[in-house]
Scaffold this active site. Structure first.
Site, short mmCIF file in Angstrom:
data_model
loop_
_atom_site.label_atom_id
_atom_site.label_comp_id
_atom_site.label_asym_id
_atom_site.label_seq_id
_atom_site.Cartn_x
_atom_site.Cartn_y
_atom_site.Cartn_z
N HIS A 99 0.89 -1.16 0.00
CA HIS A 99 0.00 0.00 0.00
C HIS A 99 0.93 1.21 0.00
O HIS A 99 2.02 1.17 0.57
CB HIS A 99 -0.82 0.12 1.27
CG HIS A 99 -1.72 -1.03 1.60
ND1 HIS A 99 -1.29 -2.15 2.24
CD2 HIS A 99 -3.06 -1.18 1.42
CE1 HIS A 99 -2.31 -2.98 2.44
NE2 HIS A 99 -3.40 -2.42 1.94
N ASP A 102 2.43 1.95 3.30
CA ASP A 102 3.39 0.98 3.86
C ASP A 102 4.81 1.42 3.56
O ASP A 102 5.75 1.05 4.25
CB ASP A 102 3.25 -0.42 3.23
CG ASP A 102 1.86 -0.98 3.33
OD1 ASP A 102 1.17 -0.67 4.30
OD2 ASP A 102 1.48 -1.74 2.41
N GLU A 266 -8.77 -13.76 -1.22
CA GLU A 266 -8.07 -14.03 0.04
C GLU A 266 -8.79 -15.15 0.78
O GLU A 266 -10.01 -15.09 0.99
CB GLU A 266 -7.99 -12.78 0.91
CG GLU A 266 -7.27 -13.08 2.22
CD GLU A 266 -7.05 -11.88 3.11
OE1 GLU A 266 -6.67 -10.80 2.61
OE2 GLU A 266 -7.24 -12.02 4.33
N HIS A 269 -10.90 -14.15 3.78
CA HIS A 269 -12.11 -13.41 3.43
C HIS A 269 -13.20 -14.36 2.91
O HIS A 269 -14.38 -14.15 3.14
CB HIS A 269 -11.81 -12.36 2.35
CG HIS A 269 -10.85 -11.31 2.81
ND1 HIS A 269 -10.46 -10.27 2.01
CD2 HIS A 269 -10.20 -11.13 3.98
CE1 HIS A 269 -9.62 -9.50 2.68
NE2 HIS A 269 -9.44 -10.01 3.87
N ASP A 305 -10.90 -11.88 10.91
CA ASP A 305 -9.89 -11.91 9.86
C ASP A 305 -8.52 -11.97 10.54
O ASP A 305 -7.95 -10.93 10.86
CB ASP A 305 -10.05 -10.62 9.03
CG ASP A 305 -9.19 -10.61 7.80
OD1 ASP A 305 -8.74 -11.68 7.39
OD2 ASP A 305 -8.98 -9.51 7.26
C1 XLS Z 1 -7.66 -6.50 4.58
C2 XLS Z 1 -7.14 -6.74 3.25
C3 XLS Z 1 -6.05 -5.80 2.77
C4 XLS Z 1 -5.88 -5.89 1.28
C5 XLS Z 1 -5.10 -4.77 0.69
O1 XLS Z 1 -8.40 -7.30 5.14
O2 XLS Z 1 -6.73 -8.07 3.19
O3 XLS Z 1 -4.87 -6.06 3.44
O4 XLS Z 1 -5.28 -7.08 0.89
O5 XLS Z 1 -5.62 -3.53 0.99
CA CA Z 2 -5.76 -9.18 1.54
CA CA Z 3 -7.38 -10.24 5.60
#
Ligand code: XLS
Ligand code: CA
Ligand code: CA
Length: 437
Positions: A99, A102, A266, A269, A305
């Protein structure tokens, strides 16, 4: 040197007891006609690996990520680059994801932040020289800064919307500069807490407009990679618009963005959306939208998460099965959006975590390839739908029949035969035989 306890993490095979060696990931070994390193474009997530120190709602950090500098300074930002490149080189990781915030500390003035981003990306470029390390994907953090409390693309404030646009523009510039093949939209604040104070249609139209502008700008500066949406059903918002892959794909088609976007799936998620990781990969793949993977896992009975390093080999096997069946990831890879547990706070733990994750996916790749080579699963699925290969079934598939004709056939048959067993238990045994036989 920040990690002087190891020179290079090498493949030593499954019998090795060396904690700083790979047991399953053998970069040059060929699996199904391709090197493991080509199947598995592993990436380091800048934010977790170089930033996360274990801070949580109940206490401060436990790990030292200062790298000998004062956090919040450009010296610290550069030390993170040095540490990150040493880390990636020693593990044989060729990609990183970031990001904007970061990479450098965010200033009060966006012009200052952007100048810092120019400086750090020059520094990263220098570091990249003579290595085969490059950016996998970049993104803009449009959820941390308080100005995004009501959303970024979905905000009620036109000025805040401009800041979202400015951050995307800059993050795209840096992504292209660092050779990135992906650009991610994760809509952490794109959603709502309460419908009665939210205009959902208005917000979704604005998000789509922002994405269109991002595509136009990206293409104008030579970005030929993929844009990705990363679905997540909730957290931080009560309801996020990109709930899951099916929802996000519907949104992309509704607003004419489906040619430029794919999914970044992900694992954690997927399970938050009460799906499996494999489900999200399959739905993306069958829609031609399997782009990239954020490789992690959650704790299933918790519902948060937790971004843990992946170690469940059933999960990685089924995930790699989907990836192999889809023909691999083109512009994407396997980004370890995962962090060490708060109580795993040493520099060695950073390596153990990546070795665990890389080996878990390498073993998953080996086992998924073995499942495909075994052939019994494929054979079962083919046979299951065989009634559509001939006769009335073939006519249905070819779109050459009518409701009337089908009803006449049903009437002739009077009753339909048993469609056949799903054999789930037998097939699960096949998977265990392949995994442990
Ligand atoms: C948060 C997300 C984030 C994305 C990128 O839950 O995983 O880290 O991957 O913004
Ligand atoms: Ca992510
Ligand atoms: Ca995550």
């Amino acid at each position: 040197m920040y990690f002087d306890f190891v020179e290079k993490v090498a493949y030593e095979g499954p019998k090795s007891k060396n904690p700083l060696a790979f047991k399953y990931y053998n970069a040059d070994e060929v699996i199904l006609g391709k090197k493991m390193s080509d199947h598995l474009h592993f990436a380091m997530a800048w934010w977790h690996n170089l930033g996360a120190n274990g801070v949580d709602m109940f206490g401060p950090g436990t790990a030292d990520k200062t790298f000998g500098q004062v956090p919040g300074t450009m010296e610290h930002a550069k030390a993170k680059v040095d540490a990150g490149f040493e880390f990636m080189r020693k593990l044989g990781i060729k990609y990183f994801c970031f990001h904007d915030v970061d990479l450098v500390p965010e200033a009060d003035d966006i012009n200052v932040t952007n100048a810092r981003l120019d400086e750090i990306s020059d520094y990263i470029l220098e570091k990249m020289e003579g290595t085969d390390i490059k950016c996998l994907w970049g993104t803009a953090n449009m959820f941390g800064n308080p100005r995004f409390m009501n959303g970024a693309g979905s905000t009620n404030s036109a000025d805040v919307y401009c800041f979202a646009a400015a951050q995307i523009k800059k993050a795209l510039d840096i992504t292209v500069k660092l050779g990135g093949t992906g650009y991610v939209f994760w809509g952490g604040r794109e959603g709502y807490e309460w419908l009665m104070n939210t205009d959902v249609k208005f917000e979704q139209e604005n998000i789509a407009a922002l994405m269109h502008m991002a595509v136009d700008y990206g293409r104008s500066i030579g970005f030929t990679g993929d844009f990705f949406i990363e679905p997540k059903p909730r957290e931080p918002m009560t309801h996020q618009y990109d709930f899951d892959a099916a929802t996000a794909i519907g949104f992309l088609r509704q607003y004419g963005l489906d040619k430029d976007f794919k999914m970044n799936i992900e694992a954690n998620h997927a399970t938050l959306a009460t799906h499996t990781f494999q489900h999200e990969l399959r739905i993306s793949a069958i829609n031609g939208m399997l782009g990239s993977i954020d490789a992690n896992q959650g704790t299933m009975n918790l519902g948060w998460d937790t971004d843990e390093f992946p170690w469940d080999v059933y999960e990685t096997t089924l995930a790699m099965y989907e990836v192999l069946k889809a023909g691999g990831l083109k512009n994407g890879g396997f980004n370890f959006d995962a962090k060490n547990r708060r109580q795993s706070n040493t520099k060695e733990d950073m390596f153990y975590a990546f070795i665990l994750g890389m080996d878990a996916f390498a073993l998953g790749l080996r086992k998924a390839a073995a499942l495909i080579e075994d052939g019994r699963i494929d054979e079962f699925v083919k046979e299951k739908y065989a009634s559509f290969e001939t006769g009335i079934g073939a006519k249905i598939r070819a779109g050459e029949t009518t409701l009337q004709e089908l009803a006449e056939r049903a009437s002739e048959l009077k009753n339909a035969e048993d469609p056949g067993s799903g054999n789930q238990e037998r097939l699960r045994s096949v998977i265990n035989e392949v995994l442990f036989g």
